[in-house]
Scaffold this active site. Structure first.
Site, mmCIF file in Angstrom:
data_model
loop_
_atom_site.group_PDB
_atom_site.id
_atom_site.type_symbol
_atom_site.label_atom_id
_atom_site.label_comp_id
_atom_site.label_asym_id
_atom_site.label_seq_id
_atom_site.Cartn_x
_atom_site.Cartn_y
_atom_site.Cartn_z
ATOM 1 N N ARG A 65 0.792 -1.218 0.000
ATOM 2 C CA ARG A 65 0.000 0.000 0.000
ATOM 3 C C ARG A 65 0.828 1.274 0.000
ATOM 4 O O ARG A 65 1.779 1.425 0.771
ATOM 5 C CB ARG A 65 -0.947 -0.011 1.216
ATOM 6 C CG ARG A 65 -1.907 1.168 1.290
ATOM 7 C CD ARG A 65 -2.999 1.086 0.238
ATOM 8 N NE ARG A 65 -3.939 0.008 0.506
ATOM 9 C CZ ARG A 65 -4.422 -0.802 -0.440
ATOM 10 N NH1 ARG A 65 -4.034 -0.673 -1.697
ATOM 11 N NH2 ARG A 65 -5.299 -1.751 -0.137
ATOM 12 N N HIS A 120 -8.875 4.646 -1.773
ATOM 13 C CA HIS A 120 -9.234 4.862 -0.367
ATOM 14 C C HIS A 120 -9.239 6.354 -0.047
ATOM 15 O O HIS A 120 -8.384 7.095 -0.522
ATOM 16 C CB HIS A 120 -8.231 4.180 0.567
ATOM 17 C CG HIS A 120 -8.038 2.720 0.304
ATOM 18 N ND1 HIS A 120 -7.299 2.256 -0.763
ATOM 19 C CD2 HIS A 120 -8.486 1.634 0.966
ATOM 20 C CE1 HIS A 120 -7.298 0.926 -0.741
ATOM 21 N NE2 HIS A 120 -8.010 0.530 0.289
ATOM 22 N N LYS A 146 -12.242 -1.782 -5.975
ATOM 23 C CA LYS A 146 -12.346 -1.633 -4.522
ATOM 24 C C LYS A 146 -12.350 -0.150 -4.168
ATOM 25 O O LYS A 146 -11.468 0.599 -4.584
ATOM 26 C CB LYS A 146 -11.192 -2.330 -3.799
ATOM 27 C CG LYS A 146 -11.276 -2.175 -2.273
ATOM 28 C CD LYS A 146 -10.038 -2.700 -1.563
ATOM 29 C CE LYS A 146 -10.145 -2.431 -0.066
ATOM 30 N NZ LYS A 146 -8.891 -2.739 0.656
#
Length: 225
Positions: A65, A120, A146
């Site tokens: 990440r 995100h 996602k």
């Protein structure tokens, strides 16, 4: 009827031996998939990473990440990509952020591994149209989209459920305590994967694996009684 949504547990450990220990513990607790958070490693070396994946020998998502989306990787973007690329032949999924280079995403996707393209935001939840635009872009680049957003109110969590109701092959999460129920409801919309906590939560609002399994497999069809 049992849920078809796979429960993934992130493994966020600094040392390789701890990754293996926690992975085995999560497997024993009933995880369907493990997410290897490579960015948590103190010394991420590709040979040791590959050896660790082989030792665990379980369905796995490789994630490295980026720090702007809650990650801890300290190397260059090229190094981050190369580690993910070298894992493609050993894992079931690779998670790579939408903000990554198109070239990097395409190279990973071209290996044949299932690619989760992710986005995100730990501050807010955009409106539905903006999220749908992000999801569409992710589907153009990979196999599974996602998105994970922080809700400010209950309406924001309902926006995430609206995304799930409109989109196939999509993981959509509303984070924090307010949105934790969306991780369970994901199974009602046939989301491919939802995330739970093993020993420690790695994202706000994660539910422990035992509770998640019980909730996903709960028979709510009381009309059949």
């Amino acid at each position: 009827m049992y849920s078809q949504t796979k429960i993934a547990i992130p493994i966020f450990q600094e040392k390789y031996e701890d990754v293996i220990e926690v992975a085995n513990d999560c497997i024993d607790k009933g995880a369907d998939v493990l997410e290897f958070r490579i960015d948590a490693l103190e010394n991420p070396e590709i040979n040791k990473i590959r050896e660790t994946i082989k030792k665990i020998d379980f369905p796995m998502i490789a994630t490295n990440r980026i720090n702007t989306e809650g990650g801890s990787f300290k190397g260059s973007e090229e190094e981050r990509f190369n580690i993910l690329y070298e894992c493609c032949d050993l894992v079931d999924y690779v998670d790579i952020e939408l903000q990554s280079s198109d070239e990097y995403i395409n190279k990973i996707h071209d290996t044949g591994v299932k690619t989760i393209v992710s986005y995100h935001d730990f501050e807010k939840t955009p409106d539905l149209n903006e999220i749908m635009y992000i999801v569409d872009k992710e589907h153009e680049m990979g196999d599974i989209a996602k998105v994970a957003f922080m809700p400010q109110d209950l309406e924001d969590t309902l926006t995430i459920l609206a995304v799930l109701s409109h989109c196939e092959d999509t993981i959509a999460i509303s984070m924090g305590d307010l949105g934790s129920y969306t991780r369970v409801m994901a199974s009602k919309f046939d989301s491919p994967i939802t995330f739970a906590a093993g020993r420690d939560a790695t994202a706000p609002g994660q539910i422990d694996i035992e509770t998640m399994k019980a909730l996903l497999n709960m028979d709510l069809n009381i009309m059949d009684e």
